[in-house]
Scaffold this motif. Structure first.
Motif, PDB file in Angstrom:
ATOM      1  N   GLY A 123       0.799  -1.221   0.000  1.00  0.00           N
ATOM      2  CA  GLY A 123       0.000   0.000   0.000  1.00  0.00           C
ATOM      3  C   GLY A 123       0.828   1.265   0.000  1.00  0.00           C
ATOM      4  N   PHE A 124       1.934   1.270   0.721  1.00  0.00           N
ATOM      5  CA  PHE A 124       2.805   2.446   0.745  1.00  0.00           C
ATOM      6  C   PHE A 124       3.413   2.675  -0.635  1.00  0.00           C
ATOM      7  N   LYS A 125       3.867   1.607  -1.262  1.00  0.00           N
ATOM      8  CA  LYS A 125       4.451   1.710  -2.611  1.00  0.00           C
ATOM      9  C   LYS A 125       3.408   2.202  -3.605  1.00  0.00           C
ATOM     10  N   ALA A 126       2.178   1.680  -3.510  1.00  0.00           N
ATOM     11  CA  ALA A 126       1.119   2.093  -4.427  1.00  0.00           C
ATOM     12  C   ALA A 126       0.866   3.591  -4.334  1.00  0.00           C
ATOM     13  N   GLN A 127       0.884   4.129  -3.107  1.00  0.00           N
ATOM     14  CA  GLN A 127       0.632   5.560  -2.983  1.00  0.00           C
ATOM     15  C   GLN A 127       1.839   6.378  -3.421  1.00  0.00           C
ATOM     16  N   TRP A 128       3.044   5.890  -3.188  1.00  0.00           N
ATOM     17  CA  TRP A 128       4.239   6.555  -3.724  1.00  0.00           C
ATOM     18  C   TRP A 128       4.139   6.659  -5.249  1.00  0.00           C
ATOM     19  N   GLU A 129       3.740   5.581  -5.893  1.00  0.00           N
ATOM     20  CA  GLU A 129       3.620   5.607  -7.354  1.00  0.00           C
ATOM     21  C   GLU A 129       2.625   6.668  -7.807  1.00  0.00           C
ATOM     22  N   LEU A 130       1.487   6.754  -7.114  1.00  0.00           N
ATOM     23  CA  LEU A 130       0.490   7.762  -7.476  1.00  0.00           C
ATOM     24  C   LEU A 130       1.026   9.171  -7.277  1.00  0.00           C
ATOM     25  N   PHE A 131       1.769   9.388  -6.181  1.00  0.00           N
ATOM     26  CA  PHE A 131       2.305  10.727  -5.936  1.00  0.00           C
ATOM     27  C   PHE A 131       3.357  11.092  -6.984  1.00  0.00           C
ATOM     28  N   LEU A 132       4.237  10.159  -7.319  1.00  0.00           N
ATOM     29  CA  LEU A 132       5.253  10.444  -8.327  1.00  0.00           C
ATOM     30  C   LEU A 132       4.614  10.731  -9.680  1.00  0.00           C
ATOM     31  N   LYS A 133       3.553  10.010 -10.026  1.00  0.00           N
ATOM     32  CA  LYS A 133       2.839  10.300 -11.274  1.00  0.00           C
ATOM     33  C   LYS A 133       2.148  11.657 -11.205  1.00  0.00           C
ATOM     34  N   HIS A 134       1.697  12.031 -10.023  1.00  0.00           N
ATOM     35  CA  HIS A 134       1.103  13.349  -9.830  1.00  0.00           C
ATOM     36  C   HIS A 134       2.127  14.448 -10.088  1.00  0.00           C
ATOM     37  N   VAL A 135       3.333  14.262  -9.568  1.00  0.00           N
ATOM     38  CA  VAL A 135       4.379  15.280  -9.715  1.00  0.00           C
ATOM     39  C   VAL A 135       4.879  15.360 -11.146  1.00  0.00           C
ATOM     40  N   TYR A 136       5.115  14.209 -11.774  1.00  0.00           N
ATOM     41  CA  TYR A 136       5.820  14.208 -13.060  1.00  0.00           C
ATOM     42  C   TYR A 136       4.918  13.981 -14.264  1.00  0.00           C
ATOM     43  N   ALA A 137       3.672  13.573 -14.053  1.00  0.00           N
ATOM     44  CA  ALA A 137       2.755  13.404 -15.181  1.00  0.00           C
ATOM     45  C   ALA A 137       1.444  14.135 -14.940  1.00  0.00           C
ATOM     46  N   ASP A 138       1.388  14.922 -13.870  1.00  0.00           N
ATOM     47  CA  ASP A 138       0.207  15.711 -13.522  1.00  0.00           C
ATOM     48  C   ASP A 138      -1.044  14.842 -13.382  1.00  0.00           C
ATOM     49  N   ALA A 139      -0.861  13.606 -12.914  1.00  0.00           N
ATOM     50  CA  ALA A 139      -1.994  12.719 -12.666  1.00  0.00           C
ATOM     51  C   ALA A 139      -2.779  13.232 -11.460  1.00  0.00           C
ATOM     52  N   PRO A 140      -4.087  12.968 -11.402  1.00  0.00           N
ATOM     53  CA  PRO A 140      -4.888  13.469 -10.276  1.00  0.00           C
ATOM     54  C   PRO A 140      -4.452  12.864  -8.952  1.00  0.00           C
ATOM     55  N   TYR A 141      -4.586  13.659  -7.894  1.00  0.00           N
ATOM     56  CA  TYR A 141      -4.158  13.223  -6.564  1.00  0.00           C
ATOM     57  C   TYR A 141      -4.792  14.168  -5.554  1.00  0.00           C
ATOM     58  N   HIS A 142      -5.593  13.636  -4.617  1.00  0.00           N
ATOM     59  CA  HIS A 142      -6.281  14.534  -3.688  1.00  0.00           C
ATOM     60  C   HIS A 142      -5.941  14.294  -2.221  1.00  0.00           C
TER      61      HIS A 142
END
Length: 383
Positions: A331-350
């Motif tokens: 679960g920690f890795k999954a959220q890290w992946e989402l945050f990194l995609k948020h920073v570098y691919a502007d993926a949604p993240y709330h």
């Protein structure tokens, strides 16, 4: 494929959570899989800089995992323009000031919770980060547990009908430290060092309830210190000034009521260290860290209360296991992946610093409710 190196200052990785979950099972796991594929021909390669106060401990970790960069100077690391992200897993009392410095340095922020020692400080961090135009996120790991992902699947599929109640049980016996070493650091039991199960766990319950069932509208809690004396890492006795157990009732938007017990002074008699039972008009479920069992309305048995004869039913056998139906990553890795995609691919993240502030607010109000013996409204937090 283009590989982009992402330099991440990781402060607090000598602690249990920072090391196991964030460094080893998240960042190093991403490196072991070859980086994070953004899907556009770019692969992010995380390069951690281990930051902390004990240089010998940092160097030992770096040597163990083949890493190059360690530092005991946070200001120097933040001044480095090649560092993109600041991550904080320090003790809570040190977190707020460090994040302020990182925001001022223009770094993207990813942090453990609670984000600050009080709501005012947590909101200030959210305002500063928003004004600076940086990306920011707060760890909300329990949303990514297999058991809660299965529970979310049931909610989204309308399995429960109208949800009536949520009952949560969390905790285990943390040894006092005299005849057997404690499983948690001693600062957890000193209020002056930012310890206490309310400030630790109520932020978790806030986002679990908010994301799955509805915003918390009110809280009524009793926090207590069941074990008044403990022994620290050096075998010396100390007074436990922080709460080690809390019993909370939370009223949610939509009318559901949640009751959650949190305790480091309870012996486990359940299948997992945390379990949530959700009861609805059409069905019920019990979800833990990994597993989830259900009982639909159409298959609900008809038990009869009779204390004069032994129970003839095995109640646990009357529930059906929810299948995995997929692979569940850490679960920690999954959220890290989402945050990194948020920073570098502007993926949604709330799950940002404002969401983190809601958790601090609930802990603060929970402690106030306990000390004043009141049920308290939980106002919506805004910038």
């Amino acid at each position: 494929m283009t590989r982009k190196t992402v330099r991440i200052a990781m402060n607090g990785v000598t602690g249990r959570m920072g090391y196991r979950q964030h460094l080893v099972r998240s960042i190093l796991a991403l490196r072991e899989q070859g980086g994070l594929d953004l899907g556009d021909g770019t692969v992010l390669w995380p390069e951690p800089i281990l930051v902390g106060r004990r240089e010998h401990a940092l160097r030992a970790l770096a040597e163990r995992h083949g890493l190059e960069h360690v530092s005991t100077d946070v200001d120097e690391v933040l001044a480095d323009p090649t560092v993109d992200i600041y991550f904080d897993a320090q003790v809570t009392s040190a977190r707020e000031e460090a994040i302020k410095k990182a925001i001022a340095a223009g770094k993207h922020i990813y942090t453990e919770k609670p984000t600050a020692t009080g709501l005012d400080g947590a909101l200030e961090l959210a305002r500063l980060a928003t004004a600076a135009g940086i990306k920011h996120g707060v760890v909300q790991d329990k949303l990514f547990l297999p058991g809660l992902l299965k529970l979310k699947r049931l909610i989204d599929g309308g399995f429960f009908g109208r949800i009536l109640s949520i009952r949560g049980e969390f905790g285990y016996w943390v040894f006092e430290g005299d005849w057997q070493a404690a499983q948690r650091p001693s600062w957890n039991y000193r209020a002056e060092d930012g310890g206490g199960i309310v400030v630790d766990m109520f932020p978790h319950w806030e986002y679990v309830l908010h994301e799955l069932f509805g915003r918390v509208k009110s809280v009524q809690a009793i926090a207590t210190t069941h074990i008044p004396q403990r022994w620290d890492e050096n075998g010396k006795p100390y007074d436990a000034t922080a709460d080690d157990a809390a019993y909370g009732i939370f009223e949610l938007d939509g009318g559901a009521i949640a009751q959650i017990n949190s305790s480091w002074a309870v012996r486990v008699n359940r299948d997992e260290l945390v379990e949530f039972q959700v009861d609805g008009t059409e069905g019920s479920a019990v979800a833990g860290l990994r597993n989830c069992r259900v009982q639909h309305r159409s298959a609900t048995p008809k038990p009869v209360w009779n204390p004069d004869i032994p129970a003839t039913e095995v109640f646990r056998d009357q529930w059906q296991e929810v299948p995995d139906n997929g692979e569940f990553d850490n679960g920690f890795k999954a959220q890290w992946e989402l945050f990194l995609k948020h920073v570098y691919a502007d993926a949604p993240y709330h799950w940002d610093l404002l969401a983190g502030a809601r958790g601090v607010q609930l802990a603060e109000l929970g402690l106030k409710s306990s000390s004043e013996g009141l049920r308290l409204d939980v106002p919506e937090v805004t910038l």
